[in-house]
Design a protein around this motif. Structure first.
Motif, PDB file in Angstrom:
ATOM      1  N   ALA A 114     -22.367  29.650   4.203  1.00  0.00           N
ATOM      2  CA  ALA A 114     -22.000  29.751   5.590  1.00  0.00           C
ATOM      3  C   ALA A 114     -22.581  30.766   6.363  1.00  0.00           C
ATOM      4  O   ALA A 114     -22.820  31.698   5.617  1.00  0.00           O
ATOM      5  N   ARG A 115     -22.581  30.861   7.680  1.00  0.00           N
ATOM      6  CA  ARG A 115     -23.053  31.914   8.389  1.00  0.00           C
ATOM      7  C   ARG A 115     -22.059  32.598   9.054  1.00  0.00           C
ATOM      8  O   ARG A 115     -22.211  34.055   9.084  1.00  0.00           O
ATOM      9  N   ARG A 116     -20.819  32.280   9.446  1.00  0.00           N
ATOM     10  CA  ARG A 116     -19.942  32.880  10.242  1.00  0.00           C
ATOM     11  C   ARG A 116     -18.479  32.543   9.287  1.00  0.00           C
ATOM     12  O   ARG A 116     -17.945  31.313   9.885  1.00  0.00           O
TER      13      ARG A 116
ATOM     14  N   GLU B 135     -16.810  29.751  17.010  1.00  0.00           N
ATOM     15  CA  GLU B 135     -17.927  30.056  16.564  1.00  0.00           C
ATOM     16  C   GLU B 135     -17.984  29.918  15.151  1.00  0.00           C
ATOM     17  O   GLU B 135     -19.073  30.073  14.443  1.00  0.00           O
TER      18      GLU B 135
ATOM     19  N   ASP C  22     -17.977  28.976  10.987  1.00  0.00           N
ATOM     20  CA  ASP C  22     -18.420  27.605  10.418  1.00  0.00           C
ATOM     21  C   ASP C  22     -17.633  27.583   8.947  1.00  0.00           C
ATOM     22  O   ASP C  22     -17.793  26.412   8.354  1.00  0.00           O
TER      23      ASP C  22
ATOM     24  N   ALA D 181     -15.550  24.020  14.998  1.00  0.00           N
ATOM     25  CA  ALA D 181     -16.835  23.845  14.250  1.00  0.00           C
ATOM     26  C   ALA D 181     -16.743  24.237  12.934  1.00  0.00           C
ATOM     27  O   ALA D 181     -17.704  24.238  12.148  1.00  0.00           O
ATOM     28  N   ALA D 182     -15.536  24.546  12.436  1.00  0.00           N
ATOM     29  CA  ALA D 182     -15.408  25.056  10.863  1.00  0.00           C
ATOM     30  C   ALA D 182     -14.852  24.162   9.993  1.00  0.00           C
ATOM     31  O   ALA D 182     -13.951  23.374  10.176  1.00  0.00           O
ATOM     32  N   ASP D 183     -15.247  24.415   8.818  1.00  0.00           N
ATOM     33  CA  ASP D 183     -14.820  23.619   7.603  1.00  0.00           C
ATOM     34  C   ASP D 183     -13.574  24.864   7.143  1.00  0.00           C
ATOM     35  O   ASP D 183     -13.625  25.845   7.214  1.00  0.00           O
TER      36      ASP D 183
END
Length: 560
Positions: free
Chosen positions: A202-204, A267, A269, A291-293
């Motif tokens: 993940a990025r964020r 934002e 993820d 936008a997140a799991d």
């Protein structure tokens, strides 16, 4: 001397180490309550049955014990039917002694079938009609309340309570001696690498913690995991303040999120939800993390919560042990943390909208900011429900000093919750935040404050109306007469009950007022006249036409 059944019942409660009971007396419970007081239980005698159960709810949350209340049968019990579902939804362990109509009478004017009222609220009801088993039934009610985290109501006919016993009856071992001492549940070894790989990819990342994380002592481990993975932190509303002082904490997740937090959540993820129920509120009806799991980490993860399929992934385990295992299994990286983002979190107001200034009234956001700056650390804060509760939820206070119970969304509870916190923390000063409409629902309890010497300061945002309703009516273009009732002089009312009362129009005077109150102690109401045109973001999103404010979105440029 002969022992009455009501005395035997009081002995059974005393065996459970009951130290505080909130009570309103009537025929079906007064003998029991008097006997319980004789056994050393502190009795707080309220003016309305609802307040007895609501105060016991706050006591249970703050003291970490079973909350105890007693009301009479019939109308005494029906008065608590708002407090009961609030306690059920907040999963608070209560035992309520309600009495019952006399079993030997063909007719009794206050008699009714009590169980359906209680069970309709989601609570449990137990009739105690067999004297030899009463002691075991009471012990089992305490077990049930604690194991299932639910209110349990006990009904005993009051003519049966008046009977005498030929000999003292044996009592079973109390609940504390038989409840299982469960060790924290570690995550399965195979589950940790799988989740660690998801986090590494993940990025964020956002870490959200709830009351389950607070109860398991997971705050430190969640902080460590966030620091290792560069994640941002947040909490559910009941756990607000759990990461107090953390520069990368965005505060409350859900409908009460700040403007900046909502922008950042959009934002994300990956969301790691530790020890929290994923609800309509803390996910803002599924819109907060588009936008997140979402991964739910809990000892009892659920597929569907309040009609939402909230999480795509689940891991069963104690919040603290799981967070610690993930710290060891994940790769260190900065994530989306940066000095610029830390500054933005520190400086951005919870609500960035602006409203036209008005004479002779205050902006409620300014009142909250001034109180937050002036009230001493270490005092206990209590937030009520209603329109004003959004503003107070963003005070910078640690979780241990701030109570919020609003799972049922009912106003009118704040004054009772303040009593419960004051009873649970008798050496502390309690500050309760409320709206005028909510306070006036149970204003009679100001006399209870005075009579019991409770050290409670009530700060009221007085907009002369039911705040949420006037904004909704304005949005729909409907008359607002039924939601507006004028600015009641709440300070004068407080003085009429024999406690302090101040109308505060100059926020610069707050430090001196607080210093004087701290010296004097006791109870007081401070009445802050506020604008009825400043609308919380929660209402603005749902009713955009009900206000004259100007939205100012937060730019994320340079922060991501």
């Amino acid at each position: 001397m002969a022992l009455h059944v009501f005395e035997h019942l009081a002995d059974c409660f005393a065996a459970e180490q009951v130290d505080t009971c909130f009570a309103l007396l009537g025929d079906a419970n007064m003998n029991f309550a008097a006997a319980l007081a004789q056994r050393g239980t502190r009795m707080i005698y309220v003016r309305h049955e609802h307040c007895a159960v609501a105060a016991a709810s706050a006591y249970a949350r703050k003291a970490g014990k079973v909350g105890i209340a007693t009301v009479t049968c019939g109308p005494g019990l029906t008065q608590v039917l708002t407090a009961l579902p609030a306690a059920v939804r907040a999963r608070l362990p209560l035992v309520i002694f309600a009495g019952e109509a006399p079993i030997g009478s063909a007719w009794y004017n206050q008699g009714l079938e009590q169980a359906p009222f209680v069970t309709a609220c989601g609570a449990r009801y137990h009739r105690l009609h067999h004297v030899p088993r009463m002691a075991e039934a009471i012990r089992d009610a305490f077990v049930e309340a604690q194991q299932d985290r639910v209110p349990v109501v006990i009904g005993v006919p009051f003519d049966l309570q008046a009977k005498t016993l030929d000999a003292a009856l044996p009592r079973p071992a109390p609940s504390a001696e038989i409840l299982p001492a469960l060790a924290p549940l570690p995550p399965h070894p195979d589950a940790v690498p799988t989740l660690a790989a998801r986090i590494n990819a993940a990025r964020r990342v956002v870490i959200m913690a709830g009351l389950g994380a607070a109860d398991s002592g997971a705050a430190g481990a969640c902080r460590a995991l966030a620091e290792r993975t560069g994640a941002l932190l947040c909490t559910t509303l009941p756990a607000r303040g759990l990461f107090h002082g953390e520069p990368y904490c965005l505060g409350v997740a859900g409908g009460f999120s700040s403007t900046l937090a909502r922008g950042l959540f959009a934002e994300a993820d990956l969301v790691l939800a530790f020890g929290c129920r994923l609800t309509q509120h803390n996910l803002d009806k599924g819109k907060l993390f588009p936008a997140a799991d979402i991964v739910q980490i809990d000892v009892a993860p659920r597929a569907v919560s309040q009609g939402l399929v909230a999480a795509r992934h689940h891991l069963r385990g104690d919040a603290r042990l799981t967070a610690e295992a993930l710290v060891a299994a994940t790769e260190p990286r900065p994530g989306w943390r940066s000095p610029a983002l830390a500054r933005a979190i520190a400086e951005a107001p919870a609500d960035t909208a602006s409203f036209p200034p008005e004479e002779d009234v205050l902006d409620p956001r300014d009142v909250v900011a001034a109180l937050d700056a002036a009230l001493p650390r270490g005092w206990q804060m209590v937030n009520s429900s209603g329109h004003c509760s959004f503003f107070f939820a963003h005070m910078k206070r640690p979780h241990a000093e701030f109570l919020t119970i609003r799972e049922f969304g009912a106003i009118g509870n704040g004054i009772s919750y303040a009593m419960g916190v004051a009873a649970a923390r008798p050496g502390d000063t309690v500050v309760m935040f409320d709206g005028d409409g909510s306070l006036l629902m149970h204003v009679q309890e100001l006399e209870t404050f005075r009579r019991h010497g409770l050290n409670i300061l009530i700060c009221v945002l007085n907009d002369g109306a039911y705040g949420s309703e006037i904004h909704k009516l304005r949005d729909e273009g409907l008359p607002e007469d039924g939601a507006v009732f004028g600015r009641t002089d709440l300070a004068a009312i407080a003085r009429g009950f024999g406690i302090g009362g101040e109308r505060v129009t100059d926020l610069a005077a707050l430090p001196a007022l607080i210093e004087a109150f701290a010296r004097r102690g006791g109870a007081a109401v401070w009445d802050f006249p506020v604008s009825d045109r400043v609308v919380s973001p929660v209402i603005r999103r749902a009713h955009p036409g009900g206000h004259s404010g100007t939205e100012h979105p937060v730019s994320l440029e340079g922060l991501l």
